[in-house]
Design a protein around this motif. Structure first.
Motif, PDB file in Angstrom:
ATOM      1  N   TYR A  54       0.846  -1.195   0.000  1.00  0.00           N
ATOM      2  CA  TYR A  54       0.000   0.000   0.000  1.00  0.00           C
ATOM      3  C   TYR A  54       0.882   1.246   0.000  1.00  0.00           C
ATOM      4  CZ  TYR A  54      -3.547  -3.400   1.349  1.00  0.00           C
ATOM      5  OH  TYR A  54      -4.376  -4.490   1.378  1.00  0.00           O
ATOM      6  N   HIS A  55       0.530   2.199  -0.857  1.00  0.00           N
ATOM      7  CA  HIS A  55       1.311   3.428  -0.985  1.00  0.00           C
ATOM      8  C   HIS A  55       1.099   4.342   0.216  1.00  0.00           C
ATOM      9  CE1 HIS A  55       2.588   2.519  -5.031  1.00  0.00           C
ATOM     10  NE2 HIS A  55       1.331   2.315  -5.402  1.00  0.00           N
ATOM     11  N   PRO A  56       2.107   5.140   0.562  1.00  0.00           N
ATOM     12  CA  PRO A  56       1.959   6.128   1.627  1.00  0.00           C
ATOM     13  C   PRO A  56       0.798   7.082   1.319  1.00  0.00           C
ATOM     14  CG  PRO A  56       4.255   5.949   0.965  1.00  0.00           C
ATOM     15  CD  PRO A  56       3.454   5.161  -0.023  1.00  0.00           C
ATOM     16  N   SER A  57       0.143   7.535   2.378  1.00  0.00           N
ATOM     17  CA  SER A  57      -0.911   8.565   2.313  1.00  0.00           C
ATOM     18  C   SER A  57      -2.213   8.068   1.678  1.00  0.00           C
ATOM     19  CB  SER A  57      -0.448   9.823   1.573  1.00  0.00           C
ATOM     20  OG  SER A  57       0.654  10.404   2.247  1.00  0.00           O
ATOM     21  N   ALA A 109      10.956   4.320  -2.066  1.00  0.00           N
ATOM     22  CA  ALA A 109       9.722   4.798  -1.448  1.00  0.00           C
ATOM     23  C   ALA A 109       9.193   3.801  -0.413  1.00  0.00           C
ATOM     24  CB  ALA A 109       8.660   5.026  -2.519  1.00  0.00           C
ATOM     25  N   ILE A 110       8.485   4.344   0.563  1.00  0.00           N
ATOM     26  CA  ILE A 110       7.794   3.512   1.550  1.00  0.00           C
ATOM     27  C   ILE A 110       6.732   2.667   0.862  1.00  0.00           C
ATOM     28  CG2 ILE A 110       6.149   3.588   3.482  1.00  0.00           C
ATOM     29  CD1 ILE A 110       7.615   6.084   4.498  1.00  0.00           C
ATOM     30  N   VAL A 111       6.641   1.410   1.248  1.00  0.00           N
ATOM     31  CA  VAL A 111       5.540   0.530   0.846  1.00  0.00           C
ATOM     32  C   VAL A 111       5.016  -0.129   2.120  1.00  0.00           C
ATOM     33  CG1 VAL A 111       4.831  -1.475  -0.506  1.00  0.00           C
ATOM     34  CG2 VAL A 111       6.568   0.088  -1.415  1.00  0.00           C
ATOM     35  N   TRP A 112       3.748   0.116   2.437  1.00  0.00           N
ATOM     36  CA  TRP A 112       3.159  -0.444   3.654  1.00  0.00           C
ATOM     37  C   TRP A 112       2.533  -1.795   3.366  1.00  0.00           C
ATOM     38  CZ3 TRP A 112       4.977   1.797   7.654  1.00  0.00           C
ATOM     39  CH2 TRP A 112       5.160   3.180   7.698  1.00  0.00           C
ATOM     40  N   GLN A 113       2.758  -2.733   4.283  1.00  0.00           N
ATOM     41  CA  GLN A 113       2.161  -4.069   4.194  1.00  0.00           C
ATOM     42  C   GLN A 113       1.432  -4.363   5.495  1.00  0.00           C
ATOM     43  OE1 GLN A 113       4.978  -7.270   3.729  1.00  0.00           O
ATOM     44  NE2 GLN A 113       3.393  -8.770   3.265  1.00  0.00           N
ATOM     45  N   GLY A 119     -10.441   5.146   7.740  1.00  0.00           N
ATOM     46  CA  GLY A 119     -10.937   6.508   7.874  1.00  0.00           C
ATOM     47  C   GLY A 119      -9.812   7.525   7.946  1.00  0.00           C
ATOM     48  N   TYR A 120      -8.572   7.036   8.116  1.00  0.00           N
ATOM     49  CA  TYR A 120      -7.382   7.884   8.149  1.00  0.00           C
ATOM     50  C   TYR A 120      -6.398   7.341   7.128  1.00  0.00           C
ATOM     51  CZ  TYR A 120      -9.270   9.636  12.529  1.00  0.00           C
ATOM     52  OH  TYR A 120     -10.086  10.191  13.466  1.00  0.00           O
ATOM     53  N   PRO A 121      -5.510   8.216   6.595  1.00  0.00           N
ATOM     54  CA  PRO A 121      -4.537   7.731   5.614  1.00  0.00           C
ATOM     55  C   PRO A 121      -3.399   6.960   6.275  1.00  0.00           C
ATOM     56  CG  PRO A 121      -4.215  10.065   5.988  1.00  0.00           C
ATOM     57  CD  PRO A 121      -5.448   9.676   6.764  1.00  0.00           C
ATOM     58  N   LEU A 122      -2.778   6.084   5.517  1.00  0.00           N
ATOM     59  CA  LEU A 122      -1.514   5.490   5.947  1.00  0.00           C
ATOM     60  C   LEU A 122      -0.472   6.608   6.059  1.00  0.00           C
ATOM     61  CD1 LEU A 122      -1.658   2.346   3.678  1.00  0.00           C
ATOM     62  CD2 LEU A 122      -1.532   2.295   6.174  1.00  0.00           C
ATOM     63  N   PRO A 123       0.545   6.452   6.904  1.00  0.00           N
ATOM     64  CA  PRO A 123       1.553   7.518   7.058  1.00  0.00           C
ATOM     65  C   PRO A 123       2.176   7.907   5.711  1.00  0.00           C
ATOM     66  CG  PRO A 123       1.810   5.890   8.789  1.00  0.00           C
ATOM     67  CD  PRO A 123       0.802   5.328   7.813  1.00  0.00           C
ATOM     68  N   PRO A 124       2.543   9.187   5.571  1.00  0.00           N
ATOM     69  CA  PRO A 124       3.048   9.686   4.290  1.00  0.00           C
ATOM     70  C   PRO A 124       4.501   9.284   4.030  1.00  0.00           C
ATOM     71  CG  PRO A 124       3.114  11.428   5.919  1.00  0.00           C
ATOM     72  CD  PRO A 124       2.433  10.259   6.585  1.00  0.00           C
ATOM     73  N   GLN A 125       4.977   9.613   2.836  1.00  0.00           N
ATOM     74  CA  GLN A 125       6.340   9.256   2.427  1.00  0.00           C
ATOM     75  C   GLN A 125       7.394   9.835   3.369  1.00  0.00           C
ATOM     76  OE1 GLN A 125       7.554   7.108   0.195  1.00  0.00           O
ATOM     77  NE2 GLN A 125       9.537   7.663   1.021  1.00  0.00           N
ATOM     78  N   ASN A 126       7.121  11.012   3.946  1.00  0.00           N
ATOM     79  CA  ASN A 126       8.123  11.620   4.839  1.00  0.00           C
ATOM     80  C   ASN A 126       7.969  11.145   6.281  1.00  0.00           C
ATOM     81  OD1 ASN A 126       5.846  12.950   5.687  1.00  0.00           O
ATOM     82  ND2 ASN A 126       6.590  15.031   5.217  1.00  0.00           N
TER      83      ASN A 126
END
Ligand SMILES: [Zn+2]
Length: 79
Positions: A22-25, A65-69, A48-55
């Motif tokens: 999953y992409h940041p934000s 880049a960050i990739v969330w799993q 209801g909230y975004p995943l943490p951003p790239q920074n």
């Protein structure tokens, strides 16, 4: 690394949601614990909230880049 004590409170679920990056934000698809696939950094994120951003945390240029799993979901998920 996420950890737990009592196995009876967690269920192993072989679902595709745990295999996706999953992409940041982006909007958090499932509430739970996410791990950055590039460096292992872990966060908790809620629908209801975004995943943490790239920074959110620093990577080396080689890490990219960050990739969330998703590693632990809060509650039952479809898929
Ligand atoms: Zn990272």
């Amino acid at each position: 690394m996420a950890e737990y004590k009592y196995a009876q409170f967690l269920t192993h679920a072989n679902k595709s949601a745990y295999d996706q990056g999953y992409h940041p934000s982006t909007n958090t698809p499932y509430s739970g614990i996410y791990r950055c696939t590039k460096c292992g950094h872990e966060v908790t994120s809620v629908t209801g909230y975004p995943l943490p951003p790239q920074n959110h945390h620093q990577h080396t240029p080689a890490q990219g880049a960050i990739v969330w799993q998703l590693i632990v979901a809060h509650g039952w998920i479809q898929g």
